[in-house]
Design a protein around this motif. Structure first.
Motif, PDB file in Angstrom:
ATOM      1  N   GLN A 123      93.918  59.463  27.745  1.00 25.78           N
ATOM      2  CA  GLN A 123      92.864  58.210  29.459  1.00 25.78           C
ATOM      3  C   GLN A 123      92.268  59.666  29.994  1.00 25.78           C
ATOM      4  O   GLN A 123      92.292  59.474  31.420  1.00 25.78           O
ATOM      5  CB  GLN A 123      93.868  57.486  29.876  1.00 25.78           C
ATOM      6  CG  GLN A 123      94.153  56.582  28.707  1.00 25.78           C
ATOM      7  CD  GLN A 123      94.634  55.442  29.922  1.00 25.78           C
ATOM      8  OE1 GLN A 123      95.686  55.359  30.393  1.00 25.78           O
ATOM      9  NE2 GLN A 123      94.328  53.823  29.372  1.00 25.78           N
ATOM     10  N   ASP A 124      93.155  60.696  30.130  1.00 23.61           N
ATOM     11  CA  ASP A 124      93.319  61.986  31.185  1.00 23.61           C
ATOM     12  C   ASP A 124      92.417  62.979  30.259  1.00 23.61           C
ATOM     13  O   ASP A 124      92.351  63.898  29.546  1.00 23.61           O
ATOM     14  CB  ASP A 124      94.331  62.881  31.252  1.00 23.61           C
ATOM     15  CG  ASP A 124      94.334  63.612  32.616  1.00 23.61           C
ATOM     16  OD1 ASP A 124      93.159  63.876  33.107  1.00 23.61           O
ATOM     17  OD2 ASP A 124      95.748  63.914  33.238  1.00 23.61           O
ATOM     18  N   VAL A 125      90.678  63.137  30.722  1.00 31.38           N
ATOM     19  CA  VAL A 125      89.917  63.748  30.525  1.00 31.38           C
ATOM     20  C   VAL A 125      90.179  65.321  30.409  1.00 31.38           C
ATOM     21  O   VAL A 125      89.499  66.452  30.362  1.00 31.38           O
ATOM     22  CB  VAL A 125      88.840  63.479  30.663  1.00 31.38           C
ATOM     23  CG1 VAL A 125      88.252  61.793  30.164  1.00 31.38           C
ATOM     24  CG2 VAL A 125      88.247  63.216  31.971  1.00 31.38           C
ATOM     25  N   THR A 126      90.967  65.957  31.993  1.00 29.15           N
ATOM     26  CA  THR A 126      91.678  66.999  31.928  1.00 29.15           C
ATOM     27  C   THR A 126      92.398  67.769  30.688  1.00 29.15           C
ATOM     28  O   THR A 126      92.340  68.871  30.790  1.00 29.15           O
ATOM     29  CB  THR A 126      91.970  66.959  33.574  1.00 29.15           C
ATOM     30  OG1 THR A 126      93.505  66.824  33.325  1.00 29.15           O
ATOM     31  CG2 THR A 126      90.890  66.659  34.430  1.00 29.15           C
ATOM     32  N   ARG A 132      90.469  61.878  21.046  1.00 29.56           N
ATOM     33  CA  ARG A 132      88.909  61.841  21.803  1.00 29.56           C
ATOM     34  C   ARG A 132      88.417  62.498  21.705  1.00 29.56           C
ATOM     35  O   ARG A 132      87.202  62.737  21.701  1.00 29.56           O
ATOM     36  CB  ARG A 132      89.691  61.671  23.869  1.00 29.56           C
ATOM     37  CG  ARG A 132      88.241  61.186  24.400  1.00 29.56           C
ATOM     38  CD  ARG A 132      88.843  61.986  25.630  1.00 29.56           C
ATOM     39  NE  ARG A 132      89.246  62.823  26.345  1.00 29.56           N
ATOM     40  CZ  ARG A 132      90.244  63.738  26.610  1.00 29.56           C
ATOM     41  NH1 ARG A 132      91.615  62.607  26.566  1.00 29.56           N
ATOM     42  NH2 ARG A 132      91.012  65.291  27.021  1.00 29.56           N
ATOM     43  N   GLU A 133      88.646  64.319  21.002  1.00 28.24           N
ATOM     44  CA  GLU A 133      88.068  65.125  21.276  1.00 28.24           C
ATOM     45  C   GLU A 133      88.899  65.948  19.778  1.00 28.24           C
ATOM     46  O   GLU A 133      90.112  66.544  19.718  1.00 28.24           O
ATOM     47  CB  GLU A 133      88.133  66.381  21.917  1.00 28.24           C
ATOM     48  CG  GLU A 133      87.147  65.434  23.121  1.00 28.24           C
ATOM     49  CD  GLU A 133      87.297  66.923  24.604  1.00 28.24           C
ATOM     50  OE1 GLU A 133      87.364  68.304  24.840  1.00 28.24           O
ATOM     51  OE2 GLU A 133      86.974  66.895  25.736  1.00 28.24           O
ATOM     52  N   PRO A 134      88.286  65.643  18.430  1.00 27.86           N
ATOM     53  CA  PRO A 134      88.919  65.888  17.668  1.00 27.86           C
ATOM     54  C   PRO A 134      89.420  67.586  17.348  1.00 27.86           C
ATOM     55  O   PRO A 134      88.692  68.457  18.370  1.00 27.86           O
ATOM     56  CB  PRO A 134      87.984  65.470  16.682  1.00 27.86           C
ATOM     57  CG  PRO A 134      87.848  64.675  16.984  1.00 27.86           C
ATOM     58  CD  PRO A 134      87.541  64.515  18.213  1.00 27.86           C
ATOM     59  N   GLY A 135      90.266  68.054  17.085  1.00 31.27           N
ATOM     60  CA  GLY A 135      90.843  69.585  16.657  1.00 31.27           C
ATOM     61  C   GLY A 135      91.050  69.813  18.113  1.00 31.27           C
ATOM     62  O   GLY A 135      91.845  71.369  17.670  1.00 31.27           O
ATOM     63  N   SER A 136      91.436  69.147  19.369  1.00 33.05           N
ATOM     64  CA  SER A 136      91.803  70.153  20.522  1.00 33.05           C
ATOM     65  C   SER A 136      93.234  69.901  20.733  1.00 33.05           C
ATOM     66  O   SER A 136      94.423  70.465  21.531  1.00 33.05           O
ATOM     67  CB  SER A 136      91.097  68.897  21.964  1.00 33.05           C
ATOM     68  OG  SER A 136      91.188  67.851  21.611  1.00 33.05           O
ATOM     69  N   GLY A 137      93.897  69.262  19.692  1.00 37.42           N
ATOM     70  CA  GLY A 137      95.015  68.999  19.893  1.00 37.42           C
ATOM     71  C   GLY A 137      95.673  67.968  20.509  1.00 37.42           C
ATOM     72  O   GLY A 137      95.117  67.365  21.101  1.00 37.42           O
ATOM     73  N   CYS A 138      97.276  67.846  19.911  1.00 34.19           N
ATOM     74  CA  CYS A 138      97.887  66.473  21.183  1.00 34.19           C
ATOM     75  C   CYS A 138      99.321  67.120  21.291  1.00 34.19           C
ATOM     76  O   CYS A 138     100.251  67.206  21.385  1.00 34.19           O
ATOM     77  CB  CYS A 138      98.704  65.636  19.692  1.00 34.19           C
ATOM     78  SG  CYS A 138      99.008  64.105  20.156  1.00 34.19           S
TER      79      CYS A 138
END
Length: 333
Positions: A123-126, A132-138
């Protein structure tokens, strides 16, 4: 919020035609989750197609004991329906355990099934988020994960599914009725509607673009079924489950479990059907240790993180208590 267009569909054909033309379009029911995510910038559909007034707002109780629930039925109306309260009490209990009275008067059955995770990183786009953005991490894996999943997770996502209603529907062997953009129809068990994250956490359901949930069907409960929904949360109301359990049993005359169904919430990326525990318990006359062994077997593959490891023991306790208490009860409601 990203700018968007709005259209109200007059019928299912019009809704399908509108969404087929726009890959950035999405359906709008009650909007209790979707609009929040739009405000946060998590999602930004270019066109909202309002389907809330399509003719899917009936609850049809059938002579064979089954029920067909239209996708635009409001959660509050479903929870208060006399037939649901009498024959499927755990569904009514699950609905009343979720959200608030105000939200239940707006939220729809179809929308409830498709609500997105409440993971703070999603929920936090920062923050990065593979969902939300595949490949960006968890970042939740090393960060704030107390409320997140312990079953069915992957190295790419540990989010938990938020719906109470869906947990009850999975325990009741509910089936979702779908309509595709070309007018074709199909059914999918609610238990199979959701995908585990694997390495594609951004794909949450088996739905294709433009698929519309039109109804949910519940088969008749087993004769003499006893059922209950239990939810453990941080506060009494308006809070998501840490762990929940939807349990239904049918007890034979000799005290053995003729049928047992268990679904867990708050512990997995989808409502978790506890089939291992069910198989171990079905046909038995379980004592406390038998119940606990079955519950431990269900949670044996859990992958807890440091701050949510307590969910494993909590889920075991809920399974044990849910079945034990229903066996002891003489009524089904």
């Amino acid at each position: 919020m990203k700018e968007f267009a709005y259209a109200r569909a007059g019928d299912a054909d019009e809704a399908a035609a509108l969404i087929a033309e726009r890959p950035d379009a999405t359906y709008l029911g009650g909007g209790t989750n979707l609009v929040d995510l739009m405000k946060l910038g998590v999602t930004g559909p270019g066109l909202l197609i309002d389907v809330s007034r399509l003719p899917y707002d009936r609850i049809e109780h059938r002579d064979d004991g089954s029920v067909l629930i239209g996708a635009t039925v409001r959660n509050g109306a479903l929870a208060g329906d006399p037939g649901i309260r009498e024959r499927f009490p755990l569904l009514s209990q699950a609905l009343l355990a979720g959200a608030s009275g105000q939200l239940r008067t707006v939220a729809t059955v179809g929308g409830n099934l498709l609500q997105r995770t409440r993971c703070g990183y999603f929920q936090d786009v920062t923050k990065p988020c593979n969902k939300r953005e595949p490949g960006s991490g968890c970042p939740a894996i090393q960060g704030a994960h107390r409320d997140l999943a312990v079953l069915g997770t992957s190295d790419h996502c540990v989010a938990s599914h938020p719906s109470d209603m869906a947990v009850a529907l999975v325990a009741l062997d509910a089936v979702a009725h779908l309509r595709s953009v070309d007018g074709g129809t199909r059914t999918v068990p609610v238990a199979e509607l959701y995908l585990l994250p694997g390495d594609t956490p951004h794909r949450e359901t088996v739905l294709d673009h433009g698929d519309l949930i039109t109804a949910v069907e519940l088969p008749a409960p087993p004769p003499g079924a006893r059922m209950r929904y239990r939810k453990v949360r941080d506060r009494w109301s308006y809070a998501f489950a840490l762990v929940s359990a939807a349990t239904a049993v049918s007890v034979a005359e000799d005290g053995s479990l003729r049928d047992v169904r268990i679904a867990l919430g708050g512990v997995a990326p989808r409502p978790w059907r506890a089939r291992i525990a069910e198989e171990r318990l079905r046909g038995s006359r379980p004592d406390e240790e038998t119940l606990r062994e079955a519950a431990r077997a269900e949670l044996a593959e859990a992958r807890p993180l440091p701050d949510n490891a307590f969910k494993v023991d909590l889920a075991i306790d809920l399974i044990v208590a849910g079945v034990r208490d229903l066996i002891a009860r003489k009524d089904r409601a």
